[in-house]
Design an enzyme around this catalytic site. Structure first.
Site, PDB file in Angstrom:
ATOM      1  N   GLY A  46       0.840  -1.203   0.000  1.00 55.64           N
ATOM      2  CA  GLY A  46       0.000   0.000   0.000  1.00 55.64           C
ATOM      3  C   GLY A  46       0.865   1.238   0.000  1.00 55.64           C
ATOM      4  O   GLY A  46       2.038   1.193   0.395  1.00 55.64           O
ATOM      5  N   GLN A  51       3.065  10.008   1.311  1.00 57.81           N
ATOM      6  CA  GLN A  51       4.353   9.311   1.328  1.00 57.81           C
ATOM      7  C   GLN A  51       5.232   9.684   0.133  1.00 57.81           C
ATOM      8  O   GLN A  51       6.429   9.425   0.147  1.00 57.81           O
ATOM      9  CB  GLN A  51       4.144   7.789   1.348  1.00 57.81           C
ATOM     10  CG  GLN A  51       3.577   7.290   2.666  1.00 57.81           C
ATOM     11  CD  GLN A  51       3.471   5.786   2.661  1.00 57.81           C
ATOM     12  OE1 GLN A  51       2.502   5.227   2.161  1.00 57.81           O
ATOM     13  NE2 GLN A  51       4.477   5.115   3.192  1.00 57.81           N
ATOM     14  N   CYS A  90       6.345  -0.053   7.280  1.00 56.73           N
ATOM     15  CA  CYS A  90       5.952   1.088   6.458  1.00 56.73           C
ATOM     16  C   CYS A  90       7.127   1.489   5.566  1.00 56.73           C
ATOM     17  O   CYS A  90       8.260   1.557   6.042  1.00 56.73           O
ATOM     18  CB  CYS A  90       5.556   2.252   7.364  1.00 56.73           C
ATOM     19  SG  CYS A  90       5.020   3.718   6.485  1.00 56.73           S
ATOM     20  N   LEU A  91       6.844   1.737   4.299  1.00 54.93           N
ATOM     21  CA  LEU A  91       7.908   2.137   3.366  1.00 54.93           C
ATOM     22  C   LEU A  91       8.566   3.447   3.811  1.00 54.93           C
ATOM     23  O   LEU A  91       9.701   3.716   3.440  1.00 54.93           O
ATOM     24  CB  LEU A  91       7.354   2.281   1.947  1.00 54.93           C
ATOM     25  CG  LEU A  91       6.902   0.983   1.268  1.00 54.93           C
ATOM     26  CD1 LEU A  91       6.276   1.275  -0.086  1.00 54.93           C
ATOM     27  CD2 LEU A  91       8.054   0.005   1.106  1.00 54.93           C
ATOM     28  N   HIS A 132      -4.113   1.384   7.762  1.00 51.15           N
ATOM     29  CA  HIS A 132      -2.757   1.951   7.763  1.00 51.15           C
ATOM     30  C   HIS A 132      -2.646   3.108   6.762  1.00 51.15           C
ATOM     31  O   HIS A 132      -2.118   4.177   7.086  1.00 51.15           O
ATOM     32  CB  HIS A 132      -1.774   0.816   7.425  1.00 51.15           C
ATOM     33  CG  HIS A 132      -0.329   1.205   7.342  1.00 51.15           C
ATOM     34  ND1 HIS A 132       0.636   0.685   8.178  1.00 51.15           N
ATOM     35  CD2 HIS A 132       0.325   2.050   6.511  1.00 51.15           C
ATOM     36  CE1 HIS A 132       1.818   1.206   7.870  1.00 51.15           C
ATOM     37  NE2 HIS A 132       1.661   2.034   6.852  1.00 51.15           N
ATOM     38  N   GLU A 133      -3.177   2.892   5.558  1.00 50.12           N
ATOM     39  CA  GLU A 133      -3.051   3.929   4.520  1.00 50.12           C
ATOM     40  C   GLU A 133      -3.949   5.128   4.811  1.00 50.12           C
ATOM     41  O   GLU A 133      -3.554   6.275   4.582  1.00 50.12           O
ATOM     42  CB  GLU A 133      -3.377   3.353   3.133  1.00 50.12           C
ATOM     43  CG  GLU A 133      -2.498   2.183   2.688  1.00 50.12           C
ATOM     44  CD  GLU A 133      -1.010   2.393   2.881  1.00 50.12           C
ATOM     45  OE1 GLU A 133      -0.534   3.549   2.832  1.00 50.12           O
ATOM     46  OE2 GLU A 133      -0.306   1.399   3.109  1.00 50.12           O
ATOM     47  N   HIS A 136      -2.338   7.385   7.178  1.00 47.57           N
ATOM     48  CA  HIS A 136      -1.341   8.267   6.551  1.00 47.57           C
ATOM     49  C   HIS A 136      -1.974   9.590   6.099  1.00 47.57           C
ATOM     50  O   HIS A 136      -1.330  10.635   6.148  1.00 47.57           O
ATOM     51  CB  HIS A 136      -0.726   7.600   5.311  1.00 47.57           C
ATOM     52  CG  HIS A 136       0.481   6.743   5.588  1.00 47.57           C
ATOM     53  ND1 HIS A 136       1.635   7.230   6.156  1.00 47.57           N
ATOM     54  CD2 HIS A 136       0.722   5.430   5.346  1.00 47.57           C
ATOM     55  CE1 HIS A 136       2.536   6.250   6.258  1.00 47.57           C
ATOM     56  NE2 HIS A 136       2.005   5.140   5.782  1.00 47.57           N
TER      57      HIS A 136
HETATM   58 CO    CO Z   1       2.900   3.309   5.705  1.00 47.63          CO
END
Ligand code: CO
Length: 159
Positions: A46, A51, A90-91, A132-133, A136
């Site tokens: 995701g 991000q 998380c990226l 999670h997304e 963000h």
């Molecule tokens: Co993330």
């Protein structure tokens, strides 16, 4: 399509609230394409627009199930049920993992790239990714909610 640079924890933009998309124009469609390409390039499940430095309420998810690529504009959680505790990464926070309490099932309302209202139901990993997304988009990172955090060297970065 282009791979965009992923913002890392410590970058202020990750802590800001993203704005609702008012009009789905070519810029938003390109953003969706670039986000999907960036997510796949980084082996993520995701990615949320902040991000990559764009404060718009846009999310892409692909948890490798039959749903394939999910593109969400202005997503909103309208129903949750149950709870689950799983390890997240998380990226934007490479090498850090932690267990987070999430609903077992969520239903999300959003717009697709055609501007049509859709609802998507997710359980297990998809429910986690949706939560999670969407977090963000409100400047919330999983490390804010994690019960305990650990650092790992192996590459298991995901969203
Ligand atoms: Co993330």
């Amino acid at each position: 399509m282009a791979i965009r640079r992923i913002r890392k924890d410590g970058d202020e933009i990750l802590r800001k609230k993203s704005k609702e998309v008012k009009k789905i124009d070519d810029k938003i469609l390109t953003l969706l394409d670039d986000m999907a390409e960036t997510m796949y390039h980084n082996d993520g499940v995701g990615l949320a627009a902040p991000q990559i430095g764009i404060l718009k309420r846009v999310v892409v998810i692909d948890v490798n199930d039959e749903k394939g690529l999910i593109e969400l504009i202005n997503p909103e959680i309208i129903y949750t049920e149950g709870e689950q505790y799983e390890t997240e990464g998380c990226l934007s926070i490479p090498g850090v993992y932690g267990e987070v309490k999430r609903p077992e099932k969520v239903i999300v309302k959003a717009l697709n790239r055609k501007g049509e209202e859709i609802t998507i139901e997710g359980t297990k990993l998809l429910a986690i990714a949706l939560c999670h997304e969407i977090d963000h988009l409100d400047g919330i990172l999983f490390i804010d909610k994690a019960i305990k955090l650990e650092k790992r060297k192996n590459k298991e970065d995901w969203s």
